[in-house]
Design a protein around this motif. Structure first.
Motif, PDB file in Angstrom:
ATOM      1  N   ILE A  26       5.374  -1.953   7.986  1.00 30.47           N
ATOM      2  CA  ILE A  26       5.856  -3.026   7.328  1.00 30.47           C
ATOM      3  C   ILE A  26       7.611  -2.867   7.083  1.00 30.47           C
ATOM      4  N   ARG A  27       8.203  -4.086   7.214  1.00 31.18           N
ATOM      5  CA  ARG A  27       9.683  -3.884   6.763  1.00 31.18           C
ATOM      6  C   ARG A  27       9.773  -4.666   5.542  1.00 31.18           C
TER       7      ARG A  27
ATOM      8  N   GLY B 204       3.187  -3.214  18.842  1.00 30.28           N
ATOM      9  CA  GLY B 204       1.949  -3.642  17.894  1.00 30.28           C
ATOM     10  C   GLY B 204       2.402  -3.497  16.632  1.00 30.28           C
ATOM     11  N   SER B 205       3.510  -3.110  16.167  1.00 26.79           N
ATOM     12  CA  SER B 205       3.836  -2.812  14.539  1.00 26.79           C
ATOM     13  C   SER B 205       3.881  -3.976  13.887  1.00 26.79           C
ATOM     14  N   VAL B 206       3.025  -4.058  12.765  1.00 25.92           N
ATOM     15  CA  VAL B 206       3.074  -5.116  11.753  1.00 25.92           C
ATOM     16  C   VAL B 206       4.156  -5.152  10.740  1.00 25.92           C
ATOM     17  N   TRP B 207       5.116  -6.171  11.088  1.00 24.25           N
ATOM     18  CA  TRP B 207       6.326  -6.048  10.249  1.00 24.25           C
ATOM     19  C   TRP B 207       6.158  -6.729   8.911  1.00 24.25           C
ATOM     20  N   GLY B 208       5.339  -7.857   8.893  1.00 20.85           N
ATOM     21  CA  GLY B 208       5.348  -8.701   7.912  1.00 20.85           C
ATOM     22  C   GLY B 208       3.656  -9.130   8.018  1.00 20.85           C
ATOM     23  N   MET B 209       3.254  -9.068   6.615  1.00 21.22           N
ATOM     24  CA  MET B 209       1.749  -9.305   6.423  1.00 21.22           C
ATOM     25  C   MET B 209       1.584 -10.164   5.035  1.00 21.22           C
ATOM     26  N   TRP B 210       1.293 -11.434   5.127  1.00 20.56           N
ATOM     27  CA  TRP B 210       1.344 -11.952   3.624  1.00 20.56           C
ATOM     28  C   TRP B 210       0.147 -13.077   3.545  1.00 20.56           C
ATOM     29  N   SER B 211      -0.392 -13.049   2.404  1.00 20.36           N
ATOM     30  CA  SER B 211      -1.640 -13.921   2.245  1.00 20.36           C
ATOM     31  C   SER B 211      -1.531 -14.615   1.075  1.00 20.36           C
TER      32      SER B 211
END
Lengths: 439, 481
Positions: free
Chosen positions: B138-139, B165-172
């Motif tokens: 995550i960045r 395949g890196s997840v840079w951002g994950m928002w919910s």
């Protein structure tokens, strides 16, 4: 003095060693805090065992030597876990242990002949019925359903249903014994024969009514299982008509089915049993038990390394879970085997007892231990829906400990009336001496 | 009498035998499954008080740390950015277990894993508490951009780097402040947890990984891939307003009742459902199933990052009718699965496992585990992938995803909306088209108050904003750690 007491002493020392070792290993484990203050408690527990052993030497010297050490081992294991899970319970538990020991000695010293119990069988039966039926009274007076009703004395809660079960066992035993002797008399033609005697249905109907009360008003299938198991075992040995057995089981099943359909709490318990993952009230303790047991694996996480207090009721109805978690499948299997041995020795005593009443009483008590332990362990293993039944001897529940210890004393008393097999070599030498004499 | 006593004894042996058997089933045979069960919080509860390593982002921001405090428990877990990372790190609590990376990588963080526990030879002899540190993919800058874009909207957004395949951002959204749950005030923590747990909008659920929604016409990109592989991309479908019903399935109609048709290019830009159904019928059920398998969309374990726990997701299934399968009927995916599908297209058809944790490090910062990009398979050929990218690019130029167009970079993308009985919308963007560096997938869960146009404009604006901002971020941020 005699073999039984020497066996008993040796095994008691072993039980004491296992208990102390369990506490000691848990004490050095990372992240647990065991106060030095538990040492006097442990010393008192061992002292009580010693006193019980001495009173057995005095009042029942030939009684079976296996029973007491097994019970002591289970009690010691229970204490080793209680002092970590909830140290506040320790004092109360030891007071109850003290009371139980007093009751134990009182039974051994005061009840030399078990026929004395037959004389008071009717009052005992009434006491038993009243104790079991207390939920009905509570239900009528206050409208609440309580699966393990108790009478509060200050901070001490007494659950009368435990001692009530013992009273009922004695009553059943006495009733069935006299029923059998009357039947035998009929068979031999000593009294007038009466075919189709309706009195043979009386015990079945009585047991069905009591079981139904437990199911409907306590919503406790585990207690019902124990009562049915005790009654059926005694009745099967004493009377044993297969067709009556079918009727009885159908009637009990009917009561359960009717209750499932109409009482919400009972329904809840069944739901928690069928699908504990989505039921929060009763299901959480079951899912957590499964996880704790799985965490233990074959050899366990080691004493003090488990999440012992994580399961609600880990000192009482789920007392088996922390043991099997920290000692693993091997420890859990050892505990199961202990109960199996306890019940097995009880049944062995029953076959050897000289009087039918004593034999039936021994069966009742053996099955009482065996079935109560089975029902308590069956709940976390999802064989039975959640019911609040204490694990015999292990649980910190004082009333249960008291009732179990009294039952143990009765069983020891029965085992003592079994004649000791005389030493054959001695008889032979006496005979040869006599033959010499006559010659 | 003795004979019947034996009956009783045998009966008890049998029921005790059942207990032994069941105990063995739970403790030994089924133990593995139970230990990995998503509801199992035993391990993490045991480790609540233990020393615990820090969790950092790819650009070096500490997002979870354990600090010394005075009191009965002398260590407190803190989350400096509060709710910004709630669905990434999750939480750890004394009584309610944990979630996210805190839970899935508990063994590394708490040092239960042997590789973390024994960091040098001395550790074999000295009983010392060793913990592991986690570096995520995550960045921080991307996460801030994503949060800003999603402000005020219910839904989820995920930013993937297709090549690794890196997840840079994950928002919910909605989310929660993990500091409240890790609090030493157990009563307050329980009150908070109960409130969050019983909330109807489920703030404890990370929608990116655990919430599947119908994807509808987004699935037609898979149909297009199957059509290209079956050499049907030049097939021109005659213009119709509806695809006829068969014995087992209802008719398929275009949403506004209009007639459309043509080659797959015009089907894509017009979002022509009836046309895709006809194409699907031509392709047949078998090739559709086959390509869905290659994309990892159906059967087996659904795709997730390495921090998702087992058992939460239901495996998706393809509709039994080829025409319905082609238009994505009943196909439900998570935002992560959608991003993963498009990242595979963006990465020349090479499918890479999404990853959230990049490295496990020792207490002194030396690397213990390095999670390299994990190539799962070559889902489609390079040529097919390039053709699909062209279709998606055309979709932004003249089709349904025109709201994604940026002035300086060429963007490819797709959208889906108008689901029966639900108000959610999907949008995916891939940029730049020539060599995609970023894939953004957004799911908005409308409450039905907005009309269709406003919703579509909103999601396009959000997706465009995230894509534009991420492309402008200096990549050098990553080297700073």
């Amino acid at each position: 003095m005699n073999n039984q007491r020497i066996v008993e002493l040796t095994l008691l020392l072993l039980a004491a060693f296992i208990t102390l070792a369990t506490v000691a290993v848990a004490a050095v484990a990372e992240g647990t805090s065991i106060e030095w203050a538990v040492i006097p408690y442990l010393a008192l527990l061992l002292l009580l065992w010693g006193i019980s052993h001495l009173s057995l030497r005095k009042w029942a010297p030939t009684a079976n030597g296996l029973l007491f050490p097994i019970a002591a081992l289970l009690q010691g294991l229970g204490v080793a876990f209680v002092l970590r899970i909830n140290p506040d319970l320790l004092l109360r538990h030891l007071v109850w242990s003290l009371l139980a020991t007093v009751g134990f000695i009182a039974v051994l010293a005061g009840l030399r002949d078990l026929n004395q119990l037959r004389k008071i069988q009717t009052p005992l039966g009434l006491i038993g019925v009243v104790c079991i039926s207390i939920p009905v009274i509570l239900k009528i007076t206050s409208g609440e359903v309580n699966s393990s009703p108790s009478v509060q004395f200050g901070s001490v809660a007494i659950e009368p249903s435990h001692i009530g079960t013992i009273c009922l066992v004695i009553f059943f035993g006495a009733w069935l014994a006299s029923y059998r002797s009357r039947n035998t008399a009929e068979y031999l033609g000593e009294v007038e024969r009466f075919d189709g005697d309706p009195s043979r249905f009386i015990p079945l109907i009585g047991a069905w009514l009591i079981t139904s009360v437990v199911v409907i008003f306590q919503n406790n299938l585990s207690s019902a299982f124990v009562l049915v198991a005790i009654f059926l075992s005694m009745w099967w040995v004493a009377v044993g008509r297969p067709i009556d057995l079918v009727f009885f089981l159908a009637a009990v099943g009917g009561s359960i089915l009717l209750t499932v359909g109409s009482v919400a709490e009972f329904q809840d318990r069944f739901d928690a049993w069928a699908d504990p993952w989505s039921n929060s009230q009763f299901g959480e303790a079951i899912t957590r038990s499964s996880f704790a047991l799985a965490g233990g694996g074959l050899t366990g996480s080691g004493p003090g390394e488990g999440a012992a207090g994580w399961v609600a009721g880990a000192t009482d109805q789920f007392a088996f879970v922390p043991i099997a978690e920290e000692l693993g499948f091997m420890g859990g299997a050892a505990v199961l085997s202990s109960y199996l041995l306890l019940a097995g020795v009880g049944l062995r005593i029953a076959t050897a007892a000289r009087k039918e009443f004593e034999s039936l009483l021994a069966i009742g008590i053996a099955i009482y231990f065996g079935s109560q332990a089975w029902a308590a362990i069956a709940v976390p293993l999802r064989f039975l829906p959640p019911g609040d039944l204490s694990l015999p001897f292990v649980a910190s529940n004082g009333s249960a400990l008291f009732a179990c210890t009294i039952a143990l004393a009765l069983l020891l008393r029965i085992s003592e009336t079994v004649p000791v097999i005389p030493d054959r070599t001695q008889i032979l030498s006496r005979i040869s001496f006599k033959s010499q004499d006559t010659a | 009498m003795t004979r019947r006593l034996v009956h009783v004894g045998i009966a008890f042996l049998v029921i005790y035998g059942l207990l032994f058997f069941r105990l063995e089933m739970v403790q030994i045979v089924g133990a593995g499954n139970l230990r990995e069960h998503p509801q199992n919080t035993r391990e993490i509860t045991l480790d609540f008080d233990a020393p615990r390593g820090v969790i950092t982002t790819a650009d070096g921001k500490t997002i979870a740390q354990t600090v010394a405090v005075s009191g009965a428990r002398n260590r407190l877990r803190q989350y400096p950015y509060g709710s910004l990372y709630s669905h990434v790190v999750g939480f750890i609590s004394a009584e309610h277990g944990g979630a996210g990376v805190e839970r899935s990588h508990n063994n590394f963080l708490a040092g239960n894993e042997l590789s973390v526990r024994i960091q040098d030879n001395r550790d074999l002899f000295v009983d010392q508490a060793r913990t592991g540190q986690l570096k995520l993919s995550i960045r921080h800058d991307v996460q801030l951009v994503t949060r800003a874009a999603m402000a005020g909207h219910l839904g989820a957004a995920v930013v993937l780097e297709p090549t690794t395949g890196s997840v840079w951002g994950m928002w919910s959204t909605p989310n929660f402040d993990p500091n409240h749950l890790s609090s030493h005030d157990l009563q307050a923590a329980t009150t908070d947890f109960k409130a969050l747990d019983s909330d109807a909008v489920r703030p404890l659920t990370n929608r990116v990984e655990y919430h599947s929604s119908e994807i509808g016409s987004l699935f037609t990109i898979v149909t297009a891939a199957a059509a290209i592989e079956s050499n049907l991309h030049d097939l021109s479908v005659s213009s119709t307003t509806s695809f006829p019903a068969s014995q087992r399935s209802p008719a398929i109609t275009n949403q506004d009742g209009s007639a459309c048709g043509g080659t797959i290019k015009s089907l894509m830009v017009d979002a022509c459902v009836t046309g895709w159904a006809t194409i699907g019928q031509e392709i047949g059920r078998e090739p559709m199933q086959d390509i869905s398998n290659r994309f990892g969309l159906v059967g087996g374990d659904p795709v997730r990052t390495d921090n998702a726990l087992r058992g939460d997701l239901k495996p998706t299934k393809l509709s039994p009718s080829a025409a319905h399968a082609a238009v994505g009927t009943a196909m439900e995916l998570t935002p992560l699965q959608v991003a993963h599908l498009f990242a595979t297209i963006a990465n020349n058809g090479s499918r890479i496992q999404p990853r959230l944790v990049e490295q496990v490090r020792a207490h002194d910062g030396s690397v213990i585990h390095n999670f390299e990009p994990n190539v799962l398979n070559q889902s489609i050929s390079k040529e097919t992938a390039a053709k699909l990218l062209g279709l998606l690019s055309e979709n932004v130029k003249t089709g349904t995803a025109q709201g994604l167009a940026l002035s300086d970079v060429q963007v490819a993308g797709m959208s889906a909306s108008r689901f029966s009985g639900s108000n959610h919308l999907w949008m995916v963007a891939l940029a730049p088209v020539t060599r995609p560096e970023v894939v953004v997938a957004v799911l908005l869960e409308g409450d039905g108050s907005d009309d269709q146009e406003t919703g579509e404009a909103n999601i396009a604006a959000i997706t465009r904003r995230i894509t534009e901002a991420v492309l402008r971020l200096p990549n050098s941020n990553l080297r700073g750690s």
